[in-house]
Write a protein that holds these residues in place. Structure first.
Motif, PDB file in Angstrom:
ATOM      1  N   ILE A 130       0.869  -1.169   0.000  1.00 28.01           N
ATOM      2  CA  ILE A 130       0.000   0.000   0.000  1.00 28.01           C
ATOM      3  C   ILE A 130       0.909   1.223   0.000  1.00 28.01           C
ATOM      4  N   PRO A 131       0.855   2.062  -1.011  1.00 24.67           N
ATOM      5  CA  PRO A 131       1.870   3.110  -1.203  1.00 24.67           C
ATOM      6  C   PRO A 131       1.936   4.181  -0.127  1.00 24.67           C
ATOM      7  N   TYR A 132       0.854   4.416   0.632  1.00 26.09           N
ATOM      8  CA  TYR A 132       0.913   5.481   1.628  1.00 26.09           C
ATOM      9  C   TYR A 132       1.356   4.981   3.003  1.00 26.09           C
ATOM     10  N   TYR A 133       1.836   3.736   3.068  1.00 27.10           N
ATOM     11  CA  TYR A 133       2.365   3.198   4.314  1.00 27.10           C
ATOM     12  C   TYR A 133       3.857   2.890   4.182  1.00 27.10           C
ATOM     13  N   PHE A 134       4.576   3.042   5.286  1.00 29.87           N
ATOM     14  CA  PHE A 134       5.934   2.536   5.350  1.00 29.87           C
ATOM     15  C   PHE A 134       5.849   1.018   5.370  1.00 29.87           C
ATOM     16  N   GLN A 135       6.636   0.384   4.539  1.00 32.16           N
ATOM     17  CA  GLN A 135       6.632  -1.074   4.470  1.00 32.16           C
ATOM     18  C   GLN A 135       7.592  -1.658   5.500  1.00 32.16           C
ATOM     19  N   THR A 136       7.175  -2.754   6.127  1.00 26.81           N
ATOM     20  CA  THR A 136       8.030  -3.450   7.073  1.00 26.81           C
ATOM     21  C   THR A 136       8.910  -4.445   6.314  1.00 26.81           C
ATOM     22  N   ARG A 137       9.780  -5.121   7.049  1.00 27.33           N
ATOM     23  CA  ARG A 137      10.681  -6.069   6.397  1.00 27.33           C
ATOM     24  C   ARG A 137       9.943  -7.381   6.098  1.00 27.33           C
ATOM     25  N   PRO A 138      10.493  -8.233   5.248  1.00 24.93           N
ATOM     26  CA  PRO A 138       9.844  -9.520   4.958  1.00 24.93           C
ATOM     27  C   PRO A 138       9.679 -10.355   6.221  1.00 24.93           C
ATOM     28  N   SER A 139       8.705 -11.272   6.196  1.00 24.59           N
ATOM     29  CA  SER A 139       8.450 -12.131   7.361  1.00 24.59           C
ATOM     30  C   SER A 139       8.234 -13.564   6.917  1.00 24.59           C
TER      31      SER A 139
END
Length: 300
Positions: free
Chosen positions: A79-88
């Motif tokens: 989702i472009p308006y969120y900071f992305q977390t690392r892979p899990s």
């Protein structure tokens, strides 16, 4: 002579045991839990005792500040308006009931190429996973996603070199092990031998596995935590470098200035433990919740 003195010895032993059970039940099963519950409700401890619950912009509970979340749409895209977390690697992603690592090490460089049309029998090596993630992050953030030992199309740059004397001697045949035909190999030749694409299902066990570094910079633009999962698969933190990389996109999507986004990133950046342990980290889950409260995205 009283009644107790006339009772068999074993009855007295059982009575003593019953009294011990009753006392311990009251002490450990009732008094101790009530005391711990009372202590957990002391101001300053209550939030941690309740799991560090995260409050969303609408006031509802939205998980825990201590467990990461995947900020993806229904199709699995960021989702472009969120900071992305690392892979899990925890279940389908950040599943607290399936906390786990990927169990792949640095020797995992060769993919199992799929032979079925749905790709269900294929398996990516750790190297290819890293390369693919780097390419995806680069496309999202509009930066250079190249990194050592990765091809331009996002797989591990690994050759299988057949040599005249087994593991030594001149090269007689070279295969790009992670690029299934009809893909164009990332190198046209190696040691004067034309490089072939790999045929799914073919046996290349006698080839010498040879990773090729390529011309990627020693310090890629896409940080390491953007392409690798944590040991638990649950960490909500990302590196400040990964947060800075995402700041322009988040600012653009939420109608903010980059300066404002960076200030908010700094607010949710924790330093080293005791000043010396670990590295500074940004809690992306808390950061995204704060953004929703202060600068909600249109259509969110």
């Amino acid at each position: 002579m009283n009644l107790l003195s006339r009772m068999p010895a074993w009855v007295g032993h059982h009575m003593a045991a019953i009294r011990v059970v009753i006392v311990l039940t009251l002490l450990v099963g009732l008094a101790y839990p009530l005391a711990m519950t009372a202590i957990a409700r002391i101001p300053g401890l209550r939030s941690s005792a309740q799991g560090s619950q995260l409050t969303a912009a609408d006031g509802n509970e939205a998980g825990s500040e201590l467990i990461g979340q995947s900020f993806l749409d229904k199709k699995g895209k960021p989702i472009p308006y969120y900071f992305q977390t690392r892979p899990s690697n925890a279940g389908t992603g950040y599943d607290a009931s399936a906390s786990a690592a990927g169990n792949l090490g640095p020797e995992s460089t060769v993919d199992v190429l799929a032979t079925r049309s749905d790709g269900s029998d294929g398996k990516q090596s750790l190297l290819t996973q890293v390369c693919a993630r780097s390419t995806a992050v680069a496309d999202l953030e509009h930066v250079d996603g190249s990194r050592p030992y990765c091809t331009d199309d996002g797989v591990g740059a690994v050759l299988g070199v057949f040599r005249a004397d087994g593991t030594t001697g001149r090269a007689t045949r070279v295969v790009s092990l992670n690029q299934a035909c009809p893909a164009k190999p990332f190198r046209t030749s190696y040691e004067g031998v034309q490089v072939e694409c790999a045929k799914p299902g073919a046996d290349y066990g006698k080839a010498v596995v040879t990773p090729v570094r390529g011309n990627a910079p020693a310090h890629p633009e896409v940080p390491a935590d953007a392409v690798t999962a944590s040991a638990s698969g649950l960490d909500p933190q990302i590196s400040p470098a990964y947060a800075r990389l995402q700041a322009p996109r988040v600012a653009r999507e939420r109608g903010m200035t980059e300066t404002a986004v960076r200030k908010l990133v700094d607010t949710y950046t924790a330093g080293r433990g005791l000043g010396i342990l670990g590295e500074p980290a940004v809690n992306a889950v808390r950061l995204n919740a704060a953004l929703d409260r202060t600068h909600p995205a249109k259509g969110a």
